[in-house]
Design an enzyme around this catalytic site. Structure first.
Site, PDB file in Angstrom:
ATOM      1  CE  LYS A  83      -4.335  -1.535   2.127  1.00 55.24           C
ATOM      2  NZ  LYS A  83      -5.263  -1.288   3.249  1.00 55.24           N
ATOM      3  CE  LYS A  85      -6.173  -8.383  -1.148  1.00 56.82           C
ATOM      4  NZ  LYS A  85      -6.363  -7.971   0.188  1.00 56.82           N
ATOM      5  CE  LYS A  89     -12.575  -3.212   0.431  1.00 49.14           C
ATOM      6  NZ  LYS A  89     -13.266  -3.680   1.604  1.00 49.14           N
TER       7      LYS A  89
HETATM    8  P1  TYM Z   1     -10.492  -5.885   4.870  1.00 52.01           P
HETATM    9  O1  TYM Z   1     -11.572  -4.891   5.111  1.00 52.01           O
HETATM   10  O2  TYM Z   1      -9.466  -5.556   3.821  1.00 52.01           O
HETATM   11  O3  TYM Z   1     -11.129  -7.277   4.470  1.00 52.01           O
HETATM   12  C1  TYM Z   1     -12.112  -7.903   5.282  1.00 52.01           C
HETATM   13  C2  TYM Z   1     -11.909  -9.396   5.277  1.00 52.01           C
HETATM   14  O4  TYM Z   1     -11.985  -9.933   3.954  1.00 52.01           O
HETATM   15  C3  TYM Z   1     -10.856 -10.756   3.689  1.00 52.01           C
HETATM   16  N1  TYM Z   1     -10.542 -10.705   2.249  1.00 52.01           N
HETATM   17  C4  TYM Z   1     -10.390 -11.786   1.459  1.00 52.01           C
HETATM   18  N2  TYM Z   1     -10.489 -13.099   1.722  1.00 52.01           N
HETATM   19  C5  TYM Z   1     -10.304 -13.959   0.693  1.00 52.01           C
HETATM   20  N3  TYM Z   1     -10.026 -13.573  -0.567  1.00 52.01           N
HETATM   21  C6  TYM Z   1      -9.926 -12.258  -0.891  1.00 52.01           C
HETATM   22  N4  TYM Z   1      -9.665 -11.890  -2.139  1.00 52.01           N
HETATM   23  C7  TYM Z   1     -10.110 -11.294   0.160  1.00 52.01           C
HETATM   24  N5  TYM Z   1     -10.081  -9.939   0.206  1.00 52.01           N
HETATM   25  C8  TYM Z   1     -10.347  -9.590   1.490  1.00 52.01           C
HETATM   26  C9  TYM Z   1      -9.755 -10.160   4.540  1.00 52.01           C
HETATM   27  O5  TYM Z   1      -8.721 -11.087   4.790  1.00 52.01           O
HETATM   28  C10 TYM Z   1     -10.509  -9.794   5.801  1.00 52.01           C
HETATM   29  O6  TYM Z   1     -10.627 -10.910   6.665  1.00 52.01           O
HETATM   30  N6  TYM Z   1      -7.384  -5.078   8.689  1.00 52.01           N
HETATM   31  C11 TYM Z   1      -8.574  -5.769   8.287  1.00 52.01           C
HETATM   32  C12 TYM Z   1      -9.778  -5.424   9.142  1.00 52.01           C
HETATM   33  C13 TYM Z   1      -9.558  -5.523  10.608  1.00 52.01           C
HETATM   34  C14 TYM Z   1      -9.568  -6.717  11.385  1.00 52.01           C
HETATM   35  C15 TYM Z   1      -9.368  -6.308  12.742  1.00 52.01           C
HETATM   36  C16 TYM Z   1      -9.713  -8.071  11.078  1.00 52.01           C
HETATM   37  C17 TYM Z   1      -9.387  -4.494  11.465  1.00 52.01           C
HETATM   38  N7  TYM Z   1      -9.280  -4.954  12.770  1.00 52.01           N
HETATM   39  C18 TYM Z   1      -9.322  -7.231  13.767  1.00 52.01           C
HETATM   40  C19 TYM Z   1      -9.666  -8.992  12.124  1.00 52.01           C
HETATM   41  C20 TYM Z   1      -9.461  -8.559  13.454  1.00 52.01           C
HETATM   42  C21 TYM Z   1      -8.898  -5.406   6.869  1.00 52.01           C
HETATM   43  O7  TYM Z   1      -8.491  -4.391   6.378  1.00 52.01           O
HETATM   44  O8  TYM Z   1      -9.761  -6.260   6.236  1.00 52.01           O
END
Ligand code: TYM
Length: 329
Positions: free
Chosen positions: A111, A193, A196
């Site tokens: 990023k 991967k 969005k």
């Molecule tokens: P975020 O918002 O980017 O994504 C949310 C969840 O979706 C999963 N994900 C995927 N899984 C499989 N294939 C994909 N292509 C794919 N794209 C996204 C992500 O792994 C995630 O589980 N930092 C985190 C949010 C967060 C969080 C936390 C998670 C903040 N605090 C505490 C767990 C515990 C994030 O940006 O996810």
């Protein structure tokens, strides 16, 4: 009962990657565990946001989580910035985190490349905020997609460092992945991967795409010059990704899927996957629209659940403050 914690950023529409990788696993966990699910608006501002859009997407995120089956009476479904303990614990944990370990986070490396010379401190610190989220609730399990594994491990490292320096304070969390779906790939570039923020909208499927769009995107999905529907991530990444998606929507095993399409071309296969995804999304979209129409209700869910979360978070925070050497009045 074990404690389950996870979060999702209210940035853009969610993809089927978010759904199959994370949100879908959150739903059944509500039966067996005490679950907390968080819309992480503080994380969202680590990249530039238009305030009105962020606010709207926070409502939308809450509605979509409820539409996929998160029950705000069973689980604690809340918005991160409504519980100030998250930011307070982040500051304290910052003082127990190393620049070196944060610099090694692959998501940060990716990023920050896009941000040129003006890399924001918040982006760098993002994993510490995530550690605070998890550790505040003494979480056991963190259901996430593969890309978040390194962040959960960092949370463990920070927690055990703090525990060792003082005395046991935080539970050490474990990441949890579904059997398939932990890494849904782009439909256009199956080596990357699904995201969005992909510039090519044919690369991802949004949870809000209408059935025709979903089917069209799957028809255009990149496969290979072979004709065989067979799971082989290495040599057939496109087909393997589609098979995993089909496994997520139908529950059929990869072997059963291979048998189902033996002797048939990719055309039939892609259509079947597209239709099954469209069918999975239909009831979610209907419920989402219904929920989003009632902002007052969404706000009451936010308020009640923030209070429930804050109570739990406060207990951990007070312990941490005391051990750190602050005066708790
Ligand atoms: P975020 O918002 O980017 O994504 C949310 C969840 O979706 C999963 N994900 C995927 N899984 C499989 N294939 C994909 N292509 C794919 N794209 C996204 C992500 O792994 C995630 O589980 N930092 C985190 C949010 C967060 C969080 C936390 C998670 C903040 N605090 C505490 C767990 C515990 C994030 O940006 O996810």
């Amino acid at each position: 009962k074990k404690i389950v914690y996870s979060g999702i950023q209210p940035s853009g529409t969610f993809t089927i990657g978010n759904y199959f990788g994370a949100m879908k696993n959150w739903v059944p966990m509500q039966e067996a565990y005490d679950c907390l699910y968080c819309v992480v608006d503080l994380h969202a501002i680590t990249v530039p946001q238009v305030p009105a859009d962020l606010r709207r997407r926070t409502y939308e995120s809450l509605a979509i989580l409820m539409a996929v089956g998160i029950d705000p009476d069973k689980s604690i479904l809340y918005v991160q910035s409504h519980v100030p303990a998250h930011t307070e614990l982040t500051w304290i944990l910052n003082c127990f985190s190393y620049m070196g370990e944060l610099s090694r986070m692959t998501q940060y490396k990716d990023k920050s490349k896009k941000q040129g010379n003006n890399i924001r401190v918040g982006l760098f610190d993002y994993p510490v905020l995530m550690a605070a989220d998890i550790l505040l609730y003494q979480s056991d399990l963190v259901p996430v997609g593969n890309d978040q594994k390194q962040h959960v491990e960092l949370a463990r490292d920070i927690a055990s460092r703090f525990n060792q320096q003082f005395s046991p304070t935080f539970k050490l969390p474990e990441p949890y992945f579904g059997e398939t779906g932990a890494r849904i790939m782009s439909l256009q570039e199956p080596g990357r991967k699904m995201s969005k923020s992909d510039e090519n909208i044919n690369g991802f499927v949004s949870l809000l795409d209408d059935p025709d769009t979903v089917i069209r995107k799957f028809k255009r999905a990149v496969t290979d010059s072979d004709t065989e529907v067979r799971h082989d991530r290495e040599n057939k990444p496109g087909v393997s990704n589609l098979m995993e998606i089909y496994n997520c929507t139908t529950g059929r095993s990869l072997e059963a899927i291979q048998r189902e399409f033996e002797g048939k071309g990719y055309g039939d296969f892609k259509l079947a996957v597209g239709e099954s995804v469209a069918e999975t999304l239909r009831p979610i979209q209907e419920e989402y629209k219904r929920l989003l129409a009632d902002k007052g209700y969404l706000e009451s869910v936010m308020k009640q659940n923030a209070e429930r979360a804050a109570k739990i978070a406060y207990k951990t925070l007070m312990k941490v403050r005391k051990k750190t050497g602050f005066i708790n009045l």
